[in-house]
Design a protein around this motif. Structure first.
Motif, mmCIF file in Angstrom:
data_model
loop_
_atom_site.group_PDB
_atom_site.id
_atom_site.type_symbol
_atom_site.label_atom_id
_atom_site.label_comp_id
_atom_site.label_asym_id
_atom_site.label_seq_id
_atom_site.Cartn_x
_atom_site.Cartn_y
_atom_site.Cartn_z
ATOM 1 N N LEU A 88 0.514 -1.276 0.214
ATOM 2 C CA LEU A 88 -0.073 -0.391 -0.086
ATOM 3 C C LEU A 88 0.941 1.276 0.041
ATOM 4 O O LEU A 88 0.683 2.263 -0.310
ATOM 5 C CB LEU A 88 -1.114 0.143 1.369
ATOM 6 C CG LEU A 88 -2.244 -0.239 0.941
ATOM 7 C CD1 LEU A 88 -3.363 0.645 0.373
ATOM 8 C CD2 LEU A 88 -1.764 -1.726 0.463
ATOM 9 N N PHE A 89 1.629 0.601 0.205
ATOM 10 C CA PHE A 89 3.050 2.453 0.086
ATOM 11 C C PHE A 89 2.998 3.193 -0.897
ATOM 12 O O PHE A 89 2.552 4.668 -0.640
ATOM 13 C CB PHE A 89 4.588 1.746 0.347
ATOM 14 C CG PHE A 89 5.486 3.092 0.293
ATOM 15 C CD1 PHE A 89 6.270 3.968 1.390
ATOM 16 C CD2 PHE A 89 5.994 2.650 -0.787
ATOM 17 C CE1 PHE A 89 6.359 4.808 0.572
ATOM 18 C CE2 PHE A 89 7.363 3.799 -1.506
ATOM 19 C CZ PHE A 89 7.615 5.361 -0.270
ATOM 20 N N PRO A 90 3.087 2.587 -1.975
ATOM 21 C CA PRO A 90 2.272 3.343 -3.457
ATOM 22 C C PRO A 90 1.067 4.331 -3.136
ATOM 23 O O PRO A 90 1.142 5.124 -3.857
ATOM 24 C CB PRO A 90 2.863 2.258 -4.195
ATOM 25 C CG PRO A 90 3.503 1.216 -3.854
ATOM 26 C CD PRO A 90 3.236 1.335 -2.822
ATOM 27 N N THR A 91 0.003 3.447 -2.856
ATOM 28 C CA THR A 91 -0.812 4.093 -2.435
ATOM 29 C C THR A 91 -0.933 5.357 -1.762
ATOM 30 O O THR A 91 -1.674 6.751 -2.166
ATOM 31 C CB THR A 91 -2.334 2.731 -2.358
ATOM 32 O OG1 THR A 91 -2.548 1.583 -3.123
ATOM 33 C CG2 THR A 91 -3.503 3.798 -2.012
ATOM 34 N N VAL A 92 -0.348 5.148 -0.586
ATOM 35 C CA VAL A 92 -0.339 5.903 -0.110
ATOM 36 C C VAL A 92 0.577 7.437 -0.105
ATOM 37 O O VAL A 92 0.262 8.661 -0.281
ATOM 38 C CB VAL A 92 -0.135 5.571 1.600
ATOM 39 C CG1 VAL A 92 0.408 6.797 2.519
ATOM 40 C CG2 VAL A 92 -0.679 4.582 2.145
ATOM 41 N N GLU A 93 1.831 7.151 -0.987
ATOM 42 C CA GLU A 93 2.691 8.196 -1.670
ATOM 43 C C GLU A 93 0.948 9.387 -2.605
ATOM 44 O O GLU A 93 1.511 10.065 -2.514
ATOM 45 C CB GLU A 93 3.613 7.974 -2.181
ATOM 46 C CG GLU A 93 4.640 6.872 -1.290
ATOM 47 C CD GLU A 93 4.389 8.305 -0.658
ATOM 48 O OE1 GLU A 93 5.757 9.889 -1.209
ATOM 49 O OE2 GLU A 93 4.496 8.395 0.574
ATOM 50 N N GLN A 94 0.452 8.538 -3.114
ATOM 51 C CA GLN A 94 -0.246 9.000 -4.387
ATOM 52 C C GLN A 94 -0.678 9.962 -3.935
ATOM 53 O O GLN A 94 -1.494 10.955 -3.992
ATOM 54 C CB GLN A 94 -0.998 7.242 -5.665
ATOM 55 C CG GLN A 94 -1.405 8.854 -6.766
ATOM 56 C CD GLN A 94 -0.690 9.301 -7.739
ATOM 57 O OE1 GLN A 94 0.045 8.676 -8.367
ATOM 58 N NE2 GLN A 94 -2.042 10.490 -8.127
ATOM 59 N N MET A 137 13.992 7.970 6.025
ATOM 60 C CA MET A 137 14.373 6.604 6.120
ATOM 61 C C MET A 137 12.740 5.770 5.849
ATOM 62 O O MET A 137 12.483 4.975 5.515
ATOM 63 C CB MET A 137 14.215 6.607 7.701
ATOM 64 C CG MET A 137 14.482 5.390 8.495
ATOM 65 S SD MET A 137 16.700 4.823 7.101
ATOM 66 C CE MET A 137 17.448 5.400 8.771
ATOM 67 N N TYR A 138 11.304 6.755 6.122
ATOM 68 C CA TYR A 138 10.590 5.671 5.948
ATOM 69 C C TYR A 138 10.318 5.388 4.437
ATOM 70 O O TYR A 138 10.089 3.930 4.177
ATOM 71 C CB TYR A 138 8.761 6.845 6.454
ATOM 72 C CG TYR A 138 8.063 6.542 5.360
ATOM 73 C CD1 TYR A 138 6.617 5.972 6.738
ATOM 74 C CD2 TYR A 138 7.649 7.198 4.214
ATOM 75 C CE1 TYR A 138 5.800 5.940 5.584
ATOM 76 C CE2 TYR A 138 6.560 6.934 3.738
ATOM 77 C CZ TYR A 138 5.804 6.306 4.270
ATOM 78 O OH TYR A 138 4.235 6.310 4.237
ATOM 79 N N THR A 139 10.523 5.845 3.504
ATOM 80 C CA THR A 139 10.205 5.556 1.932
ATOM 81 C C THR A 139 11.598 4.373 1.954
ATOM 82 O O THR A 139 11.699 3.545 1.318
ATOM 83 C CB THR A 139 11.257 6.901 1.616
ATOM 84 O OG1 THR A 139 9.785 7.942 1.335
ATOM 85 C CG2 THR A 139 11.134 6.579 -0.262
#
Length: 234
Positions: A88-94, A137-139
Motif C-alpha cells: 500500500l506504500f505507493p497508494t499512500v504516496e499517490q 528513512m520511511y521511504t
C-alpha cells in the motif's frame, strides 16, 4: 505462446493484482499481519470520535505532510516489515501527491510481535527522524523492504547502512537507535493504536474514524467527504 494463451495469462495476472489489492486493504484477513485479539481494546468501546482523533494524531506524532493545518487528518498505523503496508506504500504516496496540500498525513509505528525486525525498523526510522530525516528513512524502508523483511536474523547493520546512505550523523544515529527513549516512543504509538482497537496493519483513521476500505477509491471517497465537510463513515 499462442495469442489465446497470452490473453489467458493476462487475465490471470489482472485478477491476481486485484486480489492482492483487496487483501492489502483488508489487513484483518491476513494472520501474518495481525496480533492476537486480546492485545487490542474494542475500537470505540470507551473512546468517542474527538478522543480518537486526539489519540490517533498526537501533537508530536510523525507527519509526512501538514496540509490544511490539520483540518483533515489521515493516520496510518504501520509496520515497516508488513508486506501489506509495503504493497500500500505507493497508494499512500499517490494520496499524498493528490491531497497533501489539503490533508495532514500522519504515521504511527505499530510493529507486530511476529516480525523480528519490525521494531528495529521503527527505531531506525525514529532515529533518523531525530535528525529531521523521517520521510527519507520511511521511504527507504518500504522501497527496500525485500532486502530485509520476513527474515529471522537481526538487520541492525542493514538499517545502519541506510542511515549512512542518507548522510546522517552516524554517532548521533547510533545513540538514538539504542536509546530507551526511542523505543519508548515506538511503544507509545503501539499503546495508542491498541487503545483505538488496532490489531493489524495497515490500519487507517481519518479525523478519528476508523476506515475499513475495500478499494483505493474507498479511501479517496472518504477523504473527499471529509474535505467537503460531510464527515466520514466509520
Amino acid at each position: 505462446m499462442t495469442r489465446n494463451a497470452k490473453v489467458s495469462v493476462g487475465i490471470v495476472v489482472a485478477v491476481a493484482l486485484v486480489a492482492a489489492l483487496v487483501w492489502a486493504l483488508l489487513p484483518d484477513r491476513s494472520p501474518a499481519e495481525t496480533v492476537a485479539a486480546p492485545q487490542a481494546a474494542p475500537p470505540t468501546a470507551t473512546v468517542d470520535r474527538a478522543q480518537a482523533a486526539a489519540i490517533a494524531a498526537r501533537p508530536d506524532s510523525r507527519r509526512l505532510s501538514d496540509g490544511g493545518g490539520g483540518r483533515v487528518t489521515f493516520v496510518e498505523f504501520l509496520d515497516f516489515e508488513c508486506e501489506a503496508c509495503g504493497a500500500l506504500f505507493p497508494t499512500v504516496e499517490q494520496l499524498r501527491r493528490d491531497y497533501g496540500d489539503r490533508v495532514t498525513f500522519v504515521v504511527r509505528y505499530f510493529p507486530l510481535p511476529n516480525h523480528m525486525n519490525a521494531e528495529r525498523a521503527a527505531r531506525a526510522v525514529e532515529a533518523a527522524a531525530q535528525q529531521g530525516r523521517f520521510e527519507q528513512m520511511y521511504t527507504v524502508m518500504f522501497e527496500r523492504q525485500t532486502e530485509w523483511g520476513e527474515q529471522q536474523e537481526p538487520k541492525d547493520v542493514v538499517f545502519r547502512g541506510y542511515a549512512a546512505e542518507l548522510g546522517l550523523d552516524m554517532s548521533a544515529w547510533d545513540r538514538a537507535y539504542a536509546a530507551p527513549t526511542t523505543l519508548d516512543r515506538v511503544r507509545a504509538d503501539v499503546a495508542d493504536g491498541t487503545t483505538l482497537g488496532v490489531a493489524g496493519t495497515p490500519s487507517f483513521f481519518l479525523d478519528g474514524n476508523r476506515l475499513r476500505p475495500q478499494t483505493v477509491q474507498d479511501l479517496r471517497s472518504a477523504i473527499d467527504a471529509a474535505l467537503a465537510g460531510g464527515g466520514v463513515a466509520s
